[in-house]
Write an enzyme that holds these catalytic residues in place. Structure first.
Site, PDB file in Angstrom:
ATOM      1  N   SER A 124       0.733  -1.455  -0.123  1.00 20.42           N
ATOM      2  CA  SER A 124       0.077   0.122  -0.025  1.00 20.42           C
ATOM      3  C   SER A 124       0.794   1.494   0.124  1.00 20.42           C
ATOM      4  O   SER A 124       0.377   2.414   0.183  1.00 20.42           O
ATOM      5  CB  SER A 124      -0.873  -0.046   1.034  1.00 20.42           C
ATOM      6  N   ARG A 233     -12.052   5.590  -2.560  1.00 17.12           N
ATOM      7  CA  ARG A 233     -11.988   4.930  -1.579  1.00 17.12           C
ATOM      8  C   ARG A 233     -13.353   5.036  -0.782  1.00 17.12           C
ATOM      9  O   ARG A 233     -13.543   4.107  -0.085  1.00 17.12           O
ATOM     10  CB  ARG A 233     -11.017   5.547  -0.611  1.00 17.12           C
ATOM     11  N   ARG A 258     -36.921 -18.355  12.726  1.00 18.77           N
ATOM     12  CA  ARG A 258     -36.159 -19.570  13.078  1.00 18.77           C
ATOM     13  C   ARG A 258     -36.881 -19.764  14.769  1.00 18.77           C
ATOM     14  O   ARG A 258     -36.573 -18.957  15.693  1.00 18.77           O
ATOM     15  CB  ARG A 258     -34.701 -19.385  13.405  1.00 18.77           C
ATOM     16  N   GLN A 327     -22.631 -16.171  12.479  1.00 20.62           N
ATOM     17  CA  GLN A 327     -22.768 -16.629  13.795  1.00 20.62           C
ATOM     18  C   GLN A 327     -24.314 -16.996  14.156  1.00 20.62           C
ATOM     19  O   GLN A 327     -24.631 -18.047  14.689  1.00 20.62           O
ATOM     20  CB  GLN A 327     -22.143 -15.924  14.927  1.00 20.62           C
ATOM     21  N   GLU A 354      -6.755  -1.100  -1.732  1.00 19.53           N
ATOM     22  CA  GLU A 354      -6.667   0.375  -1.933  1.00 19.53           C
ATOM     23  C   GLU A 354      -6.335   1.131  -0.764  1.00 19.53           C
ATOM     24  O   GLU A 354      -6.809   2.073  -0.258  1.00 19.53           O
ATOM     25  CB  GLU A 354      -8.283   0.840  -2.592  1.00 19.53           C
ATOM     26  N   GLY A 355      -5.419   0.336   0.075  1.00 23.04           N
ATOM     27  CA  GLY A 355      -4.878   0.854   1.179  1.00 23.04           C
ATOM     28  C   GLY A 355      -5.438   0.345   2.282  1.00 23.04           C
ATOM     29  O   GLY A 355      -6.713   0.239   2.526  1.00 23.04           O
ATOM     30  N   GLU A 358      -4.643  -0.070   8.140  1.00 24.00           N
ATOM     31  CA  GLU A 358      -3.638   0.549   9.020  1.00 24.00           C
ATOM     32  C   GLU A 358      -3.220   1.877   8.130  1.00 24.00           C
ATOM     33  O   GLU A 358      -2.925   2.853   8.774  1.00 24.00           O
ATOM     34  CB  GLU A 358      -2.390  -0.482   9.136  1.00 24.00           C
TER      35      GLU A 358
END
Length: 376
Positions: A124, A233, A258, A327, A354-355, A358
Site C-alpha cells: 500500500s 476509497r 427460526r 454466527q 486500495e490501502g 492501517e
C-alpha cells in the site's frame, strides 16, 4: 442536500439498481468462473448504461451504484468498480487520443481496464514503487519489474501502470503510463485468492512506452494515483455497506422465523441486541460514506481524511456485521452457495486493498496533525 438525506429520485434509483442486479446481472455472474474476468457481465453493465455513468456523475452517485449492486450481486459491483478504477486516470488525465481509443470501449464493456499500482515489496506504500521506467531515448522508456495483487490481471485489455521514472525521489519520481495489454514484454499470471474476483500478477520485461502513453505529467504520477484513490476509497466503503446491509437483512429474516428455545430466535435478548448493533454500525458507516462522497463532490479540502475514514469504518463494520450474521445463522451459513458463505469470502479483501486499514489510520492521523500545522 445533506449527505445523510437522499431525495426520492435517488432512493428509487437505488431500488431499480437492486432489481436490475438481481434479475439481469446475477444470472450472468453465476455463469462466470470465480477468479476470472466475466466479460458477458461487463458487457451487460455497459448495455445498462452503468459503465457510462461511472464517468458522468459524482462520488455520491458512484457510492449509490456500488452499494446497490453489492447488495444484490457482489460480482457485478466489483466488475463495475474495477472498470472505473482502471479507466478513471484516463478519463481525468488522458490525452485526447488516449481517451478516444479506450473510454468508449470501457464504457460499452468491450474493453477491460485495470489499475496497476501494488507491488510485492511496496504493498500500500505507493511512494515506494520499484517498477523501473528507464530512459530509452528523449521520449521513450522501458518498464522492467513486477506488479502484484492487480485486479483484472492478467486478462485486462489496458492497464494504468505506475512506474519509477526518477530513482530515489519517492512519491515525486513516479509516472503513470497507459499500457495496452499487447505490448511486447508484458506477461502475467492469475492468483488463486480467497475472494472470488480476478486478481493476478504482471511481469514487465523491458516493455516499451513513449510520451504518448504518459497519463498526466512525467514524475507526477503519484497525484494521478491519489486522485483516483480519493474518489474510489469512499465507494469501497459503499461496497462494504451494501454487503453489510445484505447480511443484516438476511439475519432479520432468519432470526424472525427460526424456532429456538420455545420461541423465535429474535426473542432472545442477546440475539436482539446483536441485531441492533449490526444495524447501528451499518447505518453509521453508510452516513460516513455518503458524507465523504459529498465532500469530494463539493471539493472540500479534507477529502483525503474523509475518504480514509469512510473506507476504514465501512470495511471494518462490514467484517463485523457479516461475521455476526454467520454466527447467528449457525452451520447453514457455512455451506457453499449460501449468501453468507459468499459474503464471508468477499468481505475480507476490502480491508486490505486500495490501502489497508492501517494505512487509512495513518492517513487520518497525518491529516489531523497537518490541520494543526504540525508534523505527526
Amino acid at each position: 442536500m445533506p449527505a445523510f438525506s437522499l431525495d426520492p429520485a435517488q432512493t428509487a434509483w437505488c431500488a431499480e439498481l437492486r432489481t436490475l442486479a438481481h434479475e439481469r446481472l446475477h444470472p450472468l455472474a453465476d455463469k462466470g468462473e470465480p477468479g476470472r474476468v466475466n466479460r458477458p457481465l461487463i458487457a451487460e453493465l455497459g448495455q445498462l448504461g452503468l459503465l457510462e455513468r461511472l464517468f458522468t456523475s459524482g462520488a455520491l452517485d458512484l457510492c449509490l451504484m456500488r452499494e446497490s449492486l453489492a447488495y444484490a450481486c457482489t460480482e457485478a459491483e466489483t466488475a463495475l468498480a474495477l472498470q472505473g478504477l482502471g479507466a478513471h486516470p484516463v478519463h481525468a488525465h488522458g490525452t485526447p487520443p488516449q481517451r478516444e481509443r479506450w473510454l468508449p470501449r470501457v464504457k460499452d464493456g468491450s474493453a477491460v481496464a485495470a489499475f496497476a499500482l501494488s507491488e510485492p515489496g511496496a504493498g500500500s506504500d505507493a511512494a515506494a514503487l520499484s517498477l523501473s521506467a528507464e530512459r530509452d531515448g528523449p521520449s521513450r522508456w522501458r518498464l522492467t519489474g513486477e506488479k502484484c495483487w492487480i485486479s483484472n490481471a492478467p486478462e485486462a485489455d489496458c492497464y494504468t501502470v505506475f512506474a519509477r521514472t526518477t530513482p530515489g525521489a519517492g512519491a515525486r519520481g513516479v509516472t503513470a503510463f497507459l499500457v495496452p495489454a499487447d505490448r511486447p514484454g508484458l506477461t502475467g499470471a492469475a492468483l488463486d485468492m480467497l475472494s472470488p474476483h480476478p486478481i493476478g500478477t504482471l511481469d514487465f520485461d523491458a516493455v516499451p512506452v513513449t510520451a504518448d502513453d504518459v497519463l498526466g505529467e512525467v514524475d507526477r504520477g503519484f497525484r494521478v494515483a491519489m486522485g483516483t484513490l480519493n474518489l474510489f476509497r469512499p465507494s469501497v466503503g459503499a461496497f462494504a455497506v451494501g454487503m453489510a446491509q445484505a447480511a443484516l437483512d438476511a439475519t432479520l429474516t432468519h432470526t424472525a422465523g427460526r424456532d429456538a428455545f420455545g420461541g423465535k430466535l429474535k426473542d432472545l435478548q442477546t440475539v436482539a441486541h446483536q441485531v441492533a448493533e449490526m444495524a447501528l454500525r451499518t447505518d453509521a458507516a453508510r452516513l460516513m460514506v455518503y458524507a465523504a462522497a459529498t465532500a469530494y463532490d463539493e471539493g472540500a479540502p479534507d477529502v483525503p481524511k474523509r475518504a480514509a475514514m469512510a473506507k476504514l469504518l465501512a470495511t471494518e463494520t462490514a467484517q463485523y456485521v457479516v461475521d455476526t450474521a454467520v454466527q447467528l445463522h449457525g452451520a447453514r451459513a457455512l455451506r457453499h452457495g449460501h449468501l453468507l458463505e459468499h459474503l464471508y469470502r468477499e468481505v475480507r479483501a476490502p480491508r486490505i486493498y486500495e490501502g489497508a486499514s492501517e494505512v487509512q489510520r495513518g492517513i487520518i492521523a497525518k491529516e489531523l496533525y497537518a490541520s494543526m500545522g504540525e508534523a505527526p
